[in-house]
Scaffold this motif. Structure first.
Motif, PDB file in Angstrom:
ATOM      1  N   ALA A 297       7.404  -8.313  11.729  1.00  0.00           N
ATOM      2  CA  ALA A 297       8.502  -9.033  11.086  1.00  0.00           C
ATOM      3  C   ALA A 297       8.255  -9.236   9.598  1.00  0.00           C
ATOM      4  CB  ALA A 297       8.707 -10.388  11.768  1.00  0.00           C
ATOM      5  N   GLY A 298       7.000  -9.135   9.182  1.00  0.00           N
ATOM      6  CA  GLY A 298       6.696  -9.256   7.760  1.00  0.00           C
ATOM      7  C   GLY A 298       6.108  -8.003   7.161  1.00  0.00           C
ATOM      8  N   LEU A 299       5.661  -7.087   8.001  1.00  0.00           N
ATOM      9  CA  LEU A 299       4.982  -5.885   7.494  1.00  0.00           C
ATOM     10  C   LEU A 299       5.919  -4.949   6.747  1.00  0.00           C
ATOM     11  CD1 LEU A 299       2.205  -3.902   9.218  1.00  0.00           C
ATOM     12  CD2 LEU A 299       4.139  -2.642   8.291  1.00  0.00           C
ATOM     13  N   TRP A 300       7.160  -4.823   7.214  1.00  0.00           N
ATOM     14  CA  TRP A 300       8.122  -3.940   6.541  1.00  0.00           C
ATOM     15  C   TRP A 300       8.349  -4.352   5.091  1.00  0.00           C
ATOM     16  CZ3 TRP A 300      10.470   0.557   8.006  1.00  0.00           C
ATOM     17  CH2 TRP A 300      10.425   0.917   9.365  1.00  0.00           C
ATOM     18  N   ALA A 301       8.092  -5.620   4.763  1.00  0.00           N
ATOM     19  CA  ALA A 301       8.307  -6.095   3.395  1.00  0.00           C
ATOM     20  C   ALA A 301       7.423  -5.359   2.393  1.00  0.00           C
ATOM     21  CB  ALA A 301       8.038  -7.600   3.309  1.00  0.00           C
ATOM     22  N   ILE A 302       6.261  -4.886   2.844  1.00  0.00           N
ATOM     23  CA  ILE A 302       5.322  -4.237   1.925  1.00  0.00           C
ATOM     24  C   ILE A 302       5.880  -2.910   1.401  1.00  0.00           C
ATOM     25  CG2 ILE A 302       2.983  -3.328   1.654  1.00  0.00           C
ATOM     26  CD1 ILE A 302       2.105  -5.344   3.832  1.00  0.00           C
ATOM     27  N   PRO A 303       6.206  -1.935   2.270  1.00  0.00           N
ATOM     28  CA  PRO A 303       6.759  -0.691   1.733  1.00  0.00           C
ATOM     29  C   PRO A 303       8.120  -0.872   1.073  1.00  0.00           C
ATOM     30  CG  PRO A 303       6.903  -0.704   4.131  1.00  0.00           C
ATOM     31  CD  PRO A 303       6.040  -1.872   3.735  1.00  0.00           C
ATOM     32  N   VAL A 304       8.941  -1.784   1.599  1.00  0.00           N
ATOM     33  CA  VAL A 304      10.270  -1.985   1.019  1.00  0.00           C
ATOM     34  C   VAL A 304      10.151  -2.533  -0.398  1.00  0.00           C
ATOM     35  CG1 VAL A 304      12.422  -3.305   1.188  1.00  0.00           C
ATOM     36  CG2 VAL A 304      11.454  -2.219   3.224  1.00  0.00           C
ATOM     37  N   PHE A 305       9.234  -3.479  -0.619  1.00  0.00           N
ATOM     38  CA  PHE A 305       9.043  -4.008  -1.971  1.00  0.00           C
ATOM     39  C   PHE A 305       8.648  -2.895  -2.934  1.00  0.00           C
ATOM     40  CE2 PHE A 305       6.534  -5.557  -5.479  1.00  0.00           C
ATOM     41  CZ  PHE A 305       7.234  -6.673  -5.922  1.00  0.00           C
ATOM     42  N   ILE A 306       7.680  -2.072  -2.541  1.00  0.00           N
ATOM     43  CA  ILE A 306       7.205  -0.999  -3.417  1.00  0.00           C
ATOM     44  C   ILE A 306       8.321  -0.020  -3.741  1.00  0.00           C
ATOM     45  CG2 ILE A 306       5.609   0.954  -3.576  1.00  0.00           C
ATOM     46  CD1 ILE A 306       3.698  -0.662  -1.750  1.00  0.00           C
ATOM     47  N   ILE A 307       9.064   0.400  -2.719  1.00  0.00           N
ATOM     48  CA  ILE A 307      10.136   1.382  -2.903  1.00  0.00           C
ATOM     49  C   ILE A 307      11.248   0.832  -3.789  1.00  0.00           C
ATOM     50  CG2 ILE A 307      11.992   2.628  -1.700  1.00  0.00           C
ATOM     51  CD1 ILE A 307       9.938   2.793   0.704  1.00  0.00           C
ATOM     52  N   VAL A 308      11.668  -0.393  -3.513  1.00  0.00           N
ATOM     53  CA  VAL A 308      12.775  -0.984  -4.276  1.00  0.00           C
ATOM     54  C   VAL A 308      12.350  -1.288  -5.706  1.00  0.00           C
ATOM     55  CG1 VAL A 308      14.279  -3.002  -4.478  1.00  0.00           C
ATOM     56  CG2 VAL A 308      13.960  -1.894  -2.259  1.00  0.00           C
ATOM     57  N   TYR A 309      11.166  -1.853  -5.881  1.00  0.00           N
ATOM     58  CA  TYR A 309      10.709  -2.178  -7.230  1.00  0.00           C
ATOM     59  C   TYR A 309      10.588  -0.915  -8.073  1.00  0.00           C
ATOM     60  CZ  TYR A 309       8.031  -4.107 -11.097  1.00  0.00           C
ATOM     61  OH  TYR A 309       7.619  -4.478 -12.353  1.00  0.00           O
TER      62      TYR A 309
END
Length: 225
Positions: A106-118
């Protein structure tokens, strides 16, 4: 421009420190893998907004908020793939599950999504919207592809019963690229908005990913294969 370069160098440094933390924590013996992954996921989701606040980088907090909300929603497609289609397995790893999905997801997806979006946002601002989407697509392929190819060794999750390219499930490659592009578009559209607007956009992105995963599973596993 100088402030922007400083912000980019600091976000790179933050992720370098996080990578070193992962290298230090994951091999620790005597602790369940699920617990170690939860600690790392929690550390990341605390460190990014905290560092953004301390360093005065409001964009970090804004991107992270969208990424975390989407990560919470991403439990649904993971649950669908693992429970309904049975093509994704989350083995017992010592951490509680949400349905059939390891809770830390539930929190792990935030890591790749942050990198990709940023990164996609930065390229978009420096070059063009098209270049930003291309960067998001390439990063998605690289990050998600590397994850699918290596995370089974922990183990955290693995694919089964589908066409594989090594340890990577073929059907999920295009949906993950679509996810990265959709994340960038949804964030740019809702940048600076409050939680309700971000949540609505993230919910739409989650449904797009779920639908594309189901479509490409059907196409590759039932039509082509």
């Amino acid at each position: 421009m100088k402030k922007l370069l400083r912000e980019e160098s600091e976000v790179l440094l933050l992720h370098l420190f996080f990578a070193l933390l992962c290298a230090a924590v994951l091999p620790v013996p005597g602790v369940a893998m699920g617990v170690k992954l939860f600690i790392l996921v929690a550390a990341y989701n605390i460190a990014v907004p905290l560092a953004g606040t301390l360093r005065g980088h409001a964009s970090w907090r804004d991107v992270w908020l969208f990424a975390l909300i989407l990560s919470l929603f991403q439990v649904v497609p993971d649950w669908f793939l693992s429970d309904v289609l049975g093509v994704l397995v989350f083995p017992e790893d010592g951490f509680p599950k949400i349905g059939t999905v390891s809770g830390y997801m539930a929190g792990l997806w935030a890591i790749p999504v942050f990198i990709i979006v940023y990164a996609g946002t930065r390229v978009r601002e420096r070059r063009s919207p098209g270049a930003g989407y291309l960067a998001a697509a390439i990063l998605s392929l690289a990050i998600f592809g590397a994850s699918e190819a290596t995370v089974w060794m922990l183990p955290s999750w693995y694919a089964r019963g589908v066409l594989m390219a090594g340890p990577v499930a073929v059907y999920i490659i295009i949906p993950e690229v679509i996810l990265g592009i959709a994340c960038l578009h949804a964030y740019v559209t809702t940048r600076g908005a409050g939680i309700p607007v971000k949540a609505f956009a993230a919910f739409i992105v989650m449904q797009l990913y779920l639908g594309s995963a189901a479509f490409f599973y059907f196409l590759i596993e039932r039509v082509i294969r």
